[in-house]
Motif scaffolding. Sequence first.
Motif, PDB file in Angstrom:
ATOM      1  N   GLY A 117     -10.433  -1.826 -10.076  1.00 19.40           N
ATOM      2  CA  GLY A 117      -9.279  -1.839 -10.939  1.00 19.40           C
ATOM      3  C   GLY A 117      -8.055  -1.431 -10.377  1.00 19.40           C
ATOM      4  O   GLY A 117      -6.928  -1.517 -10.916  1.00 19.40           O
ATOM      5  N   LEU A 118      -8.252  -1.038  -8.891  1.00 18.45           N
ATOM      6  CA  LEU A 118      -6.761  -1.039  -8.109  1.00 18.45           C
ATOM      7  C   LEU A 118      -6.812  -1.970  -7.097  1.00 18.45           C
ATOM      8  O   LEU A 118      -6.797  -1.478  -5.817  1.00 18.45           O
ATOM      9  N   ASP A 119      -6.394  -3.137  -7.413  1.00 20.03           N
ATOM     10  CA  ASP A 119      -6.278  -4.138  -6.377  1.00 20.03           C
ATOM     11  C   ASP A 119      -5.309  -4.640  -6.134  1.00 20.03           C
ATOM     12  O   ASP A 119      -4.678  -5.657  -5.332  1.00 20.03           O
ATOM     13  N   THR A 120      -3.966  -3.902  -6.537  1.00 20.27           N
ATOM     14  CA  THR A 120      -2.862  -4.516  -6.144  1.00 20.27           C
ATOM     15  C   THR A 120      -1.714  -3.253  -5.719  1.00 20.27           C
ATOM     16  O   THR A 120      -2.068  -2.216  -6.069  1.00 20.27           O
ATOM     17  N   ASP A 121      -0.800  -3.531  -4.848  1.00 20.09           N
ATOM     18  CA  ASP A 121       0.037  -2.256  -4.516  1.00 20.09           C
ATOM     19  C   ASP A 121       0.843  -1.610  -5.831  1.00 20.09           C
ATOM     20  O   ASP A 121       0.720  -0.241  -5.966  1.00 20.09           O
ATOM     21  N   GLY A 122       0.972  -2.267  -6.704  1.00 18.75           N
ATOM     22  CA  GLY A 122       1.768  -1.557  -8.078  1.00 18.75           C
ATOM     23  C   GLY A 122       0.384  -1.043  -8.846  1.00 18.75           C
ATOM     24  O   GLY A 122       0.990   0.133  -9.174  1.00 18.75           O
ATOM     25  N   ARG A 123      -0.541  -1.359  -8.760  1.00 15.16           N
ATOM     26  CA  ARG A 123      -1.718  -0.587  -9.370  1.00 15.16           C
ATOM     27  C   ARG A 123      -1.946   0.793  -8.647  1.00 15.16           C
ATOM     28  O   ARG A 123      -2.240   1.849  -9.266  1.00 15.16           O
ATOM     29  N   ARG A 124      -2.081   0.556  -7.416  1.00 17.92           N
ATOM     30  CA  ARG A 124      -2.254   1.792  -6.554  1.00 17.92           C
ATOM     31  C   ARG A 124      -1.038   2.863  -6.760  1.00 17.92           C
ATOM     32  O   ARG A 124      -1.273   3.904  -6.512  1.00 17.92           O
ATOM     33  N   LEU A 125       0.040   2.360  -6.628  1.00 17.79           N
ATOM     34  CA  LEU A 125       1.115   3.300  -6.806  1.00 17.79           C
ATOM     35  C   LEU A 125       1.248   3.775  -8.348  1.00 17.79           C
ATOM     36  O   LEU A 125       1.195   5.221  -8.397  1.00 17.79           O
ATOM     37  N   ALA A 126       0.793   3.377  -9.441  1.00 13.48           N
ATOM     38  CA  ALA A 126       0.934   3.761 -10.611  1.00 13.48           C
ATOM     39  C   ALA A 126      -0.328   4.655 -10.656  1.00 13.48           C
ATOM     40  O   ALA A 126      -0.210   5.496 -11.661  1.00 13.48           O
ATOM     41  N   ARG A 127      -1.431   4.620  -9.971  1.00  9.37           N
ATOM     42  CA  ARG A 127      -2.378   5.502 -10.081  1.00  9.37           C
ATOM     43  C   ARG A 127      -1.874   6.858  -9.851  1.00  9.37           C
ATOM     44  O   ARG A 127      -2.389   7.846 -10.190  1.00  9.37           O
TER      45      ARG A 127
END
Length: 147
Positions: A102-112
């Motif tokens: 579920g965390l496969d982009t820089d944006g998703r990792r940052l949002a996490r």
Amino acid sequence: MSTLRTVSRWALAALLIAAGVGHLTTLRRGFRIVVPDWATRLLRTDKDTIVVVSGVVEIALGAALVALPKERSRVGAAVAAFFVAVFPGNVHQWQTGRSAPGLDTDGRRLARLFLQPVLVAWALWATRGGGQRRVDTVTVKRGSRAT
């Protein structure tokens, strides 16, 4: 306790239990990626053990949220502390750019990273006001005898 808090507490319990089961089964390999190398040195164990133990802790905390209503506030504090404790793994994942379920982009990792304080607040809010009830004290007037 309000209905909204009760529903929120049960939803948080379900989230914790589902994440914990994921740590022990299909998502286990992906979660190992999140564990920083320094954590294995600090805890003197391997990444897989950290993932498994954190999964067991998540399941236990989720179950405690619903099974221990008199300890609701304490369990909520423990859940919040758990979310704080795993935050360095989220930072590590963002810094290294490693993908996990579920965390496969820089944006998703940052949002996490910004989701973590929300989880802490959720745990504290959903469990506020639980536990032992306050006992009203009787004020004894000066000079009177208590019986």
